[in-house]
Write an enzyme that holds these catalytic residues in place. Structure first.
Site, short mmCIF file in Angstrom:
data_model
loop_
_atom_site.label_atom_id
_atom_site.label_comp_id
_atom_site.label_asym_id
_atom_site.label_seq_id
_atom_site.Cartn_x
_atom_site.Cartn_y
_atom_site.Cartn_z
N ASP A 1 0.87 -1.16 0.00
CA ASP A 1 0.00 0.00 0.00
C ASP A 1 0.92 1.22 0.00
O ASP A 1 2.11 1.11 0.27
CB ASP A 1 -0.89 -0.03 1.25
CG ASP A 1 -1.79 1.18 1.36
OD1 ASP A 1 -2.24 1.69 0.32
OD2 ASP A 1 -2.03 1.63 2.49
N ASP B 1 -0.11 5.06 1.12
CA ASP B 1 -0.34 5.92 2.28
C ASP B 1 -0.34 5.11 3.57
O ASP B 1 -1.13 4.17 3.72
CB ASP B 1 -1.66 6.67 2.14
CG ASP B 1 -1.63 7.67 1.01
OD1 ASP B 1 -0.57 8.26 0.78
OD2 ASP B 1 -2.67 7.87 0.35
N ASP C 1 -1.38 -0.93 6.34
CA ASP C 1 -1.27 -0.25 7.63
C ASP C 1 -2.58 -0.18 8.39
O ASP C 1 -2.61 0.25 9.55
CB ASP C 1 -0.74 1.18 7.44
CG ASP C 1 -1.77 2.07 6.77
OD1 ASP C 1 -2.23 1.71 5.65
OD2 ASP C 1 -2.13 3.11 7.34
#
Length: 350
Positions: free
Chosen positions: A106, A108, A292
């Site tokens: 990923d 961000d 995240d």
């Protein structure tokens, strides 16, 4: 012990799993026949993306080592890059007895701890266009945005969700709140485009990658593991972010890059990861995703992929049940450790 085959190729060439035997030409590097691996048994020509590339297949009758170490040793001895291996007649996707074909990041929160930069860019946008709900200027504070960004994936969906809940706003784009789907889309598109430019300005001011990201990418690349980035953010902002943070060369070497513009449904929908697996030409259960947030974990698991969490301060308290591992960041995490997780953690059951 059954004999095994080690496939090596010139660093400038690619390698495919499907081989068509031909007479070997040019000759195999002398380092292969004198490195102690064993005798050269055959040469095979590969067709990858319409190009021909030459590989040499060397038979190892003894045990050179295991996993990553074995391939590193063989690459060092041969003077070539090692891209795939066949161990006891089982294709190992880049590693002896390993089951990792692709590492997917990923953006961000994983490559860049960027959520506060996004929040600030949104607020600057709302201020610039005088975006008001119930006559009050829209302003997303840190506490609210932590919840929002872990609830709704993608920039445009975030604003649609917020305006759908709090009422569509007045602004300098539309003096009265837009009522038609066309006008609402125009408002969202206008705000998102301006926000993306402000986000780029914030990135240019000195943003850096999170610990361990570049090292892990470089290690995976050197071992022939495919690399991808899948982000729910707008493509132009992700491209700008990645070229600045990874560098132009690393970005251009990605085997797959997908942004929110490339898929109809955003995370936690698994579509972006399913498309990535198709583009990479790999099975989902041989992919490892680094996310995240819970949204990202749900998307990866929904695609049948294992997922490692590199959490941030805003996601550290989320329930990451089903993840293969959880880390505060990727600093000091080796590819060997991730491969071990692939080999010891059950794949997602669809």
């Amino acid at each position: 012990m059954a004999a095994s085959l080690l496939v090596v190729t010139s660093p400038s060439l690619s390698v495919s799993r499907e081989f068509e035997s031909t007479a070997i030409s040019p000759p195999a590097p002398a380092s292969l026949t004198s490195s102690g691996f064993g005798s050269l048994v055959t040469g095979k020509r590969n067709s990858v993306r319409g190009r021909n590339s030459l590989s040499w297949v060397v038979r190892r009758n003894g045990f050179l080592g295991s996993g990553v170490a074995a391939l590193r040793n063989s690459a060092k001895l041969s003077g070539n890059s090692v891209y795939s291996a066949r161990e006891n007649s089982n294709l190992a996707g880049g590693f002896c007895k390993a089951s990792l074909d692709a590492l997917i990041f990923d953006c961000d929160g994983v490559i860049l701890e960027s959520e506060d930069l996004h929040r600030r860019a949104y607020n600057l946008t709302f201020e610039h266009f005088n975006v008001k709900c119930d006559s009050k200027l829209v302003d997303w504070d840190t506490e609210f945005y932590d919840v929002l960004q872990n609830t709704v994936g993608g920039g445009k969906p975030k604003m649609r969700w917020y305006f759908g809940k709090n009422g569509w706003p007045t602004s300098t784009v539309f003096e009265t709140a837009p009522e038609s789907d066309e006008d609402r889309s125009t408002l969202i598109d206008t705000l998102q485009d301006w926000k993306t430019d402000k986000y780029k300005d914030l990135i240019s001011s000195g943003a850096k990658t999170r610990p361990g990201v570049l090292e892990l990418m470089d290690e995976a690349r050197s071992m022939g593991i495919k690399l991808a980035v899948c982000s729910a953010a707008t493509k132009s902002s992700v491209v700008f972010c990645l070229t600045n943070l990874l560098g132009k060369e690393r970005f251009e070497q990605l085997d797959c890059f997908l942004a929110g513009d490339d898929v109809k449904n955003k995370k936690p929908d698994p579509l972006i990861y399913k498309v990535a697996a198709e583009n990479l030409g790999v099975s989902p259960d041989r992919c490892l995703v680094i996310e995240d947030s819970l949204i990202g974990l749900q998307a990866a698991r929904g695609a049948g992929m294992r997922c490692v969490i590199s959490y941030t301060s805003s996601t550290s308290n989320q329930d990451f049940t089903g993840s293969a591992a959880r880390y505060a960041n990727l600093g000091g995490i080796s590819l060997k450790e991730l491969i071990k997780l692939m080999d010891t953690t059950p794949a997602a059951v669809l």
